[in-house]
Write an enzyme that holds these catalytic residues in place. Sequence first.
Site, PDB file in Angstrom:
ATOM      1  N   LYS A  59      18.605  17.212 -61.418  1.00 52.56           N
ATOM      2  CA  LYS A  59      19.457  18.395 -61.599  1.00 52.56           C
ATOM      3  C   LYS A  59      19.888  18.940 -60.231  1.00 52.56           C
ATOM      4  CE  LYS A  59      20.511  20.297 -64.878  1.00 52.56           C
ATOM      5  NZ  LYS A  59      21.640  20.109 -65.838  1.00 52.56           N
ATOM      6  N   THR A  88      19.258  24.620 -63.792  1.00 57.40           N
ATOM      7  CA  THR A  88      17.927  25.113 -64.136  1.00 57.40           C
ATOM      8  C   THR A  88      17.247  25.755 -62.930  1.00 57.40           C
ATOM      9  OG1 THR A  88      15.723  24.319 -64.732  1.00 57.40           O
ATOM     10  CG2 THR A  88      17.143  22.737 -63.688  1.00 57.40           C
ATOM     11  N   ASP A  89      16.266  26.636 -63.222  1.00 54.41           N
ATOM     12  CA  ASP A  89      15.463  27.208 -62.133  1.00 54.41           C
ATOM     13  C   ASP A  89      14.529  26.171 -61.512  1.00 54.41           C
ATOM     14  OD1 ASP A  89      13.689  26.965 -64.245  1.00 54.41           O
ATOM     15  OD2 ASP A  89      13.005  29.044 -64.213  1.00 54.41           O
ATOM     16  N   GLU A  90      14.336  25.028 -62.207  1.00 52.67           N
ATOM     17  CA  GLU A  90      13.360  24.043 -61.701  1.00 52.67           C
ATOM     18  C   GLU A  90      13.792  23.423 -60.377  1.00 52.67           C
ATOM     19  OE1 GLU A  90      11.436  21.447 -64.367  1.00 52.67           O
ATOM     20  OE2 GLU A  90      11.460  22.896 -66.003  1.00 52.67           O
ATOM     21  N   GLY A 103       2.295  16.724 -61.008  1.00 55.48           N
ATOM     22  CA  GLY A 103       3.270  17.528 -60.243  1.00 55.48           C
ATOM     23  C   GLY A 103       3.673  18.816 -60.940  1.00 55.48           C
ATOM     24  N   TYR A 126      -1.449  21.888 -71.524  1.00 61.49           N
ATOM     25  CA  TYR A 126      -1.659  21.092 -70.308  1.00 61.49           C
ATOM     26  C   TYR A 126      -2.559  21.842 -69.337  1.00 61.49           C
ATOM     27  CZ  TYR A 126       2.491  18.374 -71.792  1.00 61.49           C
ATOM     28  OH  TYR A 126       3.401  17.608 -72.475  1.00 61.49           O
ATOM     29  N   GLU A 186      19.732  14.587 -69.570  1.00 59.61           N
ATOM     30  CA  GLU A 186      18.352  14.347 -69.989  1.00 59.61           C
ATOM     31  C   GLU A 186      17.609  15.589 -69.522  1.00 59.61           C
ATOM     32  OE1 GLU A 186      17.008  11.995 -71.755  1.00 59.61           O
ATOM     33  OE2 GLU A 186      18.776  10.726 -71.916  1.00 59.61           O
ATOM     34  N   ALA A 224      25.509  18.455 -70.810  1.00 59.14           N
ATOM     35  CA  ALA A 224      24.931  17.136 -71.120  1.00 59.14           C
ATOM     36  C   ALA A 224      23.944  16.709 -70.047  1.00 59.14           C
ATOM     37  CB  ALA A 224      26.049  16.100 -71.240  1.00 59.14           C
ATOM     38  N   TYR A 228      13.111  15.035 -63.182  1.00 58.61           N
ATOM     39  CA  TYR A 228      14.143  15.841 -63.860  1.00 58.61           C
ATOM     40  C   TYR A 228      14.745  16.855 -62.894  1.00 58.61           C
ATOM     41  CZ  TYR A 228      15.963  19.855 -66.456  1.00 58.61           C
ATOM     42  OH  TYR A 228      16.737  20.912 -66.882  1.00 58.61           O
ATOM     43  N   ASN A 254       1.403  29.824 -70.183  1.00 58.41           N
ATOM     44  CA  ASN A 254       1.577  28.984 -71.379  1.00 58.41           C
ATOM     45  C   ASN A 254       0.572  29.379 -72.458  1.00 58.41           C
ATOM     46  OD1 ASN A 254       3.632  27.604 -70.111  1.00 58.41           O
ATOM     47  ND2 ASN A 254       2.294  25.984 -69.337  1.00 58.41           N
TER      48      ASN A 254
HETATM   49  P1  NAD Z   1      18.980  18.898 -74.836  1.00 56.90           P
HETATM   50  O1  NAD Z   1      18.145  17.741 -74.370  1.00 56.90           O
HETATM   51  O2  NAD Z   1      18.576  19.635 -76.060  1.00 56.90           O
HETATM   52  O3  NAD Z   1      20.487  18.390 -75.098  1.00 56.90           O
HETATM   53  C1  NAD Z   1      21.155  17.533 -74.224  1.00 56.90           C
HETATM   54  C2  NAD Z   1      22.432  17.066 -74.905  1.00 56.90           C
HETATM   55  O4  NAD Z   1      23.130  16.222 -73.995  1.00 56.90           O
HETATM   56  C3  NAD Z   1      22.200  16.251 -76.183  1.00 56.90           C
HETATM   57  O5  NAD Z   1      23.099  16.650 -77.186  1.00 56.90           O
HETATM   58  C4  NAD Z   1      22.492  14.823 -75.753  1.00 56.90           C
HETATM   59  O6  NAD Z   1      22.955  13.995 -76.795  1.00 56.90           O
HETATM   60  C5  NAD Z   1      23.551  15.039 -74.675  1.00 56.90           C
HETATM   61  N1  NAD Z   1      23.604  13.927 -73.716  1.00 56.90           N
HETATM   62  C6  NAD Z   1      22.565  13.352 -73.062  1.00 56.90           C
HETATM   63  N2  NAD Z   1      23.014  12.340 -72.289  1.00 56.90           N
HETATM   64  C7  NAD Z   1      24.361  12.308 -72.445  1.00 56.90           C
HETATM   65  C8  NAD Z   1      25.388  11.497 -71.891  1.00 56.90           C
HETATM   66  N3  NAD Z   1      25.107  10.499 -71.041  1.00 56.90           N
HETATM   67  N4  NAD Z   1      26.673  11.742 -72.243  1.00 56.90           N
HETATM   68  C9  NAD Z   1      26.971  12.747 -73.124  1.00 56.90           C
HETATM   69  N5  NAD Z   1      26.024  13.529 -73.704  1.00 56.90           N
HETATM   70  C10 NAD Z   1      24.740  13.313 -73.357  1.00 56.90           C
HETATM   71  O7  NAD Z   1      19.123  19.849 -73.582  1.00 56.90           O
HETATM   72  P2  NAD Z   1      19.135  21.449 -73.518  1.00 56.90           P
HETATM   73  O8  NAD Z   1      17.745  21.940 -73.492  1.00 56.90           O
HETATM   74  O9  NAD Z   1      20.094  21.949 -74.509  1.00 56.90           O
HETATM   75  O10 NAD Z   1      19.726  21.657 -72.043  1.00 56.90           O
HETATM   76  C11 NAD Z   1      21.141  21.650 -71.835  1.00 56.90           C
HETATM   77  C12 NAD Z   1      21.415  21.833 -70.355  1.00 56.90           C
HETATM   78  O11 NAD Z   1      20.857  23.063 -69.919  1.00 56.90           O
HETATM   79  C13 NAD Z   1      20.797  20.757 -69.471  1.00 56.90           C
HETATM   80  O12 NAD Z   1      21.710  20.445 -68.453  1.00 56.90           O
HETATM   81  C14 NAD Z   1      19.550  21.403 -68.899  1.00 56.90           C
HETATM   82  O13 NAD Z   1      19.240  20.876 -67.630  1.00 56.90           O
HETATM   83  C15 NAD Z   1      19.984  22.848 -68.811  1.00 56.90           C
HETATM   84  N6  NAD Z   1      18.911  23.848 -68.926  1.00 56.90           N
HETATM   85  C16 NAD Z   1      18.019  23.791 -69.951  1.00 56.90           C
HETATM   86  C17 NAD Z   1      17.045  24.787 -70.061  1.00 56.90           C
HETATM   87  C18 NAD Z   1      16.051  24.781 -71.196  1.00 56.90           C
HETATM   88  O14 NAD Z   1      15.128  25.607 -71.208  1.00 56.90           O
HETATM   89  N7  NAD Z   1      16.172  23.933 -72.202  1.00 56.90           N
HETATM   90  C19 NAD Z   1      16.982  25.818 -69.126  1.00 56.90           C
HETATM   91  C20 NAD Z   1      17.915  25.831 -68.074  1.00 56.90           C
HETATM   92  C21 NAD Z   1      18.882  24.848 -67.993  1.00 56.90           C
HETATM   93  O1  DAU Z   2      12.795  26.172 -66.467  1.00 55.53           O
HETATM   94  C1  DAU Z   2      13.863  25.609 -67.163  1.00 55.53           C
HETATM   95  C2  DAU Z   2      13.425  24.285 -67.752  1.00 55.53           C
HETATM   96  O2  DAU Z   2      12.563  24.589 -68.841  1.00 55.53           O
HETATM   97  C3  DAU Z   2      14.602  23.412 -68.211  1.00 55.53           C
HETATM   98  O3  DAU Z   2      15.354  23.063 -67.100  1.00 55.53           O
HETATM   99  C4  DAU Z   2      14.089  22.154 -68.922  1.00 55.53           C
HETATM  100  O4  DAU Z   2      15.170  21.414 -69.419  1.00 55.53           O
HETATM  101  C5  DAU Z   2      13.184  22.575 -70.048  1.00 55.53           C
HETATM  102  O5  DAU Z   2      12.640  21.433 -70.665  1.00 55.53           O
HETATM  103  C6  DAU Z   2      12.060  23.482 -69.540  1.00 55.53           C
HETATM  104  O6  DAU Z   2      11.135  22.745 -68.716  1.00 55.53           O
HETATM  105  P1  DAU Z   2       9.541  22.954 -68.836  1.00 55.53           P
HETATM  106  O7  DAU Z   2       8.870  21.748 -68.338  1.00 55.53           O
HETATM  107  O8  DAU Z   2       9.150  24.267 -68.262  1.00 55.53           O
HETATM  108  O9  DAU Z   2       9.444  23.076 -70.448  1.00 55.53           O
HETATM  109  P2  DAU Z   2       8.407  22.477 -71.504  1.00 55.53           P
HETATM  110  O10 DAU Z   2       8.729  23.119 -72.811  1.00 55.53           O
HETATM  111  O11 DAU Z   2       8.331  20.997 -71.459  1.00 55.53           O
HETATM  112  O12 DAU Z   2       7.018  23.047 -70.989  1.00 55.53           O
HETATM  113  C7  DAU Z   2       6.824  24.440 -70.804  1.00 55.53           C
HETATM  114  C8  DAU Z   2       5.435  24.634 -70.212  1.00 55.53           C
HETATM  115  O13 DAU Z   2       4.462  24.265 -71.211  1.00 55.53           O
HETATM  116  C9  DAU Z   2       5.148  23.735 -69.029  1.00 55.53           C
HETATM  117  O14 DAU Z   2       4.343  24.444 -68.089  1.00 55.53           O
HETATM  118  C10 DAU Z   2       4.363  22.567 -69.613  1.00 55.53           C
HETATM  119  C11 DAU Z   2       3.624  23.203 -70.761  1.00 55.53           C
HETATM  120  N1  DAU Z   2       3.380  22.325 -71.929  1.00 55.53           N
HETATM  121  C12 DAU Z   2       4.435  21.662 -72.467  1.00 55.53           C
HETATM  122  C13 DAU Z   2       4.258  20.870 -73.560  1.00 55.53           C
HETATM  123  C14 DAU Z   2       5.415  20.092 -74.154  1.00 55.53           C
HETATM  124  C15 DAU Z   2       2.111  22.271 -72.486  1.00 55.53           C
HETATM  125  O15 DAU Z   2       1.156  22.914 -72.015  1.00 55.53           O
HETATM  126  N2  DAU Z   2       1.940  21.488 -73.578  1.00 55.53           N
HETATM  127  C16 DAU Z   2       2.950  20.759 -74.147  1.00 55.53           C
HETATM  128  O16 DAU Z   2       2.710  20.032 -75.136  1.00 55.53           O
END
Ligand code: NAD
Ligand code: DAU
Length: 360
Positions: free
Chosen positions: A162, A132-134, A291, A215, A82, A80, A158, A257
Site C-alpha cells: 500500500k 491505510t494507516d498501516e 511483525g 493473536y 488485496e 481495489a 500488505y 483487540n
Molecule cells: P476487500 O478485500 O473487502 O475488497 C477488495 C476488493 O477489490 C474486492 O471486491 C476484490 O474483488 C477487488 N479486487 C482485488 N484485486 C483486484 C484486481 N486485481 N482488480 C480489480 N479488483 C480487484 O477490501 P476492503 O477492506 O474493502 O478495502 C478496500 C480498500 O480500502 C483497500 O485498498 C484497503 O487497503 C483500504 N483500506 C481498508 C481498511 C479496512 O479496515 N478494511 C482500512 C483502510 C483502508
Molecule cells: O488499519 C487499517 C487496516 O485494518 C486495513 O488497511 C486492512 O486492510 C485491514 O485488514 C485491517 O488490518 P488489521 O490487520 O489491523 O485487521 P485484522 O482484522 O486482520 O486484525 C485486527 C487486529 O486483530 C490485529 O491486531 C490482528 C488481530 N487478530 C486478527 C484476527 C483475524 C486477532 O487477534 N485474531 C484474528 O483472528
Amino acid sequence: MIVITGGAGFIGSNFVHHWLSERDEPLLVFDALTYAGNLENLASVASDPRFSFIRGDITDRDAVERMLGQARPRALVHFAAESHVDRSIRGPQAFLKTNVEGTFVLLEAVRSYRAQCEPRGRGTFRFLQVSTDEVYGTLGPSDPPFTETTPFAPNSPYAASKAASDLWARAYAQTYGLPVLISHCSNNYGPYQFPEKLIPLMIHHALENRPLPLYGDGSQIRDWLHVADHCRALVEILERGRVGETYNVGGRNELTNREVVDTVCRLLDRLRPRPRGSHADGIVEVPDRPGHDRRYAINTTKIERELGWMPRETFASGIEKTLAWYLGHPDWVRNVTTGAYREWLDLHYGTDRSERPAPA
Ligand code: NAD
Ligand code: DAU
C-alpha cells in the site's frame, strides 16, 4: 459518472450504497471479483439505472483502458486491493501484483485518458487513492497519533504494497500533474466485511461455537471506524479535498483487540446467549502474527478542520448496528463462509471473464 475499483468488496460496496442513497450521479464498479469480491453486496442496487458493473482486473491495461473509454468518468475512487495482512504474510506476491502493479496500471491508464479529455474535464478529474494507516508502521504506548507527515514505515507485505502504491500515486501527481488525493484510514468495521477480519470472524466463530483466536496476548491496539463514517469522509475528500493532499481518517476509538472481542461477546451474550456460560469462554490465545504492529492511532485534525468531517458513530453505537446486521443477514454469512457465492460466480461467469452486468 464516477468509477469505483474494488466496489464489490467490503468498503467499496458500502461506498456504492452510500453514494446511491445520496446522489443522482451514476457510478460504475470495476472489480475482478476475487475471493473478497461478492456481487451479493451489490444485489440491492443491481437494477438501479445509475449502477453498472464490469468484471475486470486492474492489472489488465487493455481492460482498464476499455472501461475508461466506455465510462468517461469525472473521477475514479480506487479501492481495489488485496487487503488482508495475514494473507500477505502467507503469499506476498499477489499483494505486489494487485496493489503496486495494479495501481501503476490505473495511474498510467488515467494519465492517457485525461490527456484525451477536453481541458475542463482534465482540470476537474480526480483520482482518489484509498489507503491505510498501516503505511505509517507501529506506535509505542505513549507516542502521538499518526499525522499526515508521519514517515512511512510499513511492517507487513500488505502495508509495504500500500505504501508503494501511495508513493506511485504521489509521483504521478508531482511529475505528470495527475489530480491525486490520498486517504489513510484506520480499521473499518460494519456490514459486508469478509469474515477473515477480526470483528466478522469473531461474530461468525462465536455463533458457531468455535474458538475465538486472539493473536498473542490480545493487547495490540487498533483505532476502529464504522465503515459508513469512512465512506462519508471519502466523499468529502473527493469533492472538497485539496488536490495533491493526503488526509488521515480515524474514529478516535483506540481499543485493544481483547476489548473489541470482549465487547462482541458481551453483546452476543445478550442477543444470542449460549446455553451455558459466556461467548467469552471461547477466547483462546494463539501464536502472534509475525511483525504484528502493536498500536495504531490517527490524528484527524486536518480532515476535521479542512473538510468539517467528524465520525458520527461511537464504537458502542457502531458495533451494536454491526452485530444487528450480521445477525439479520444469516444467508449472506452462510454464502460467504460456505463459499456458495463462489459457486454462483463460477456458474455466472464460468471461465469467461467478459463484461456482463451484475444480476438483479
Ligand atoms: P476487500 O478485500 O473487502 O475488497 C477488495 C476488493 O477489490 C474486492 O471486491 C476484490 O474483488 C477487488 N479486487 C482485488 N484485486 C483486484 C484486481 N486485481 N482488480 C480489480 N479488483 C480487484 O477490501 P476492503 O477492506 O474493502 O478495502 C478496500 C480498500 O480500502 C483497500 O485498498 C484497503 O487497503 C483500504 N483500506 C481498508 C481498511 C479496512 O479496515 N478494511 C482500512 C483502510 C483502508
Ligand atoms: O488499519 C487499517 C487496516 O485494518 C486495513 O488497511 C486492512 O486492510 C485491514 O485488514 C485491517 O488490518 P488489521 O490487520 O489491523 O485487521 P485484522 O482484522 O486482520 O486484525 C485486527 C487486529 O486483530 C490485529 O491486531 C490482528 C488481530 N487478530 C486478527 C484476527 C483475524 C486477532 O487477534 N485474531 C484474528 O483472528
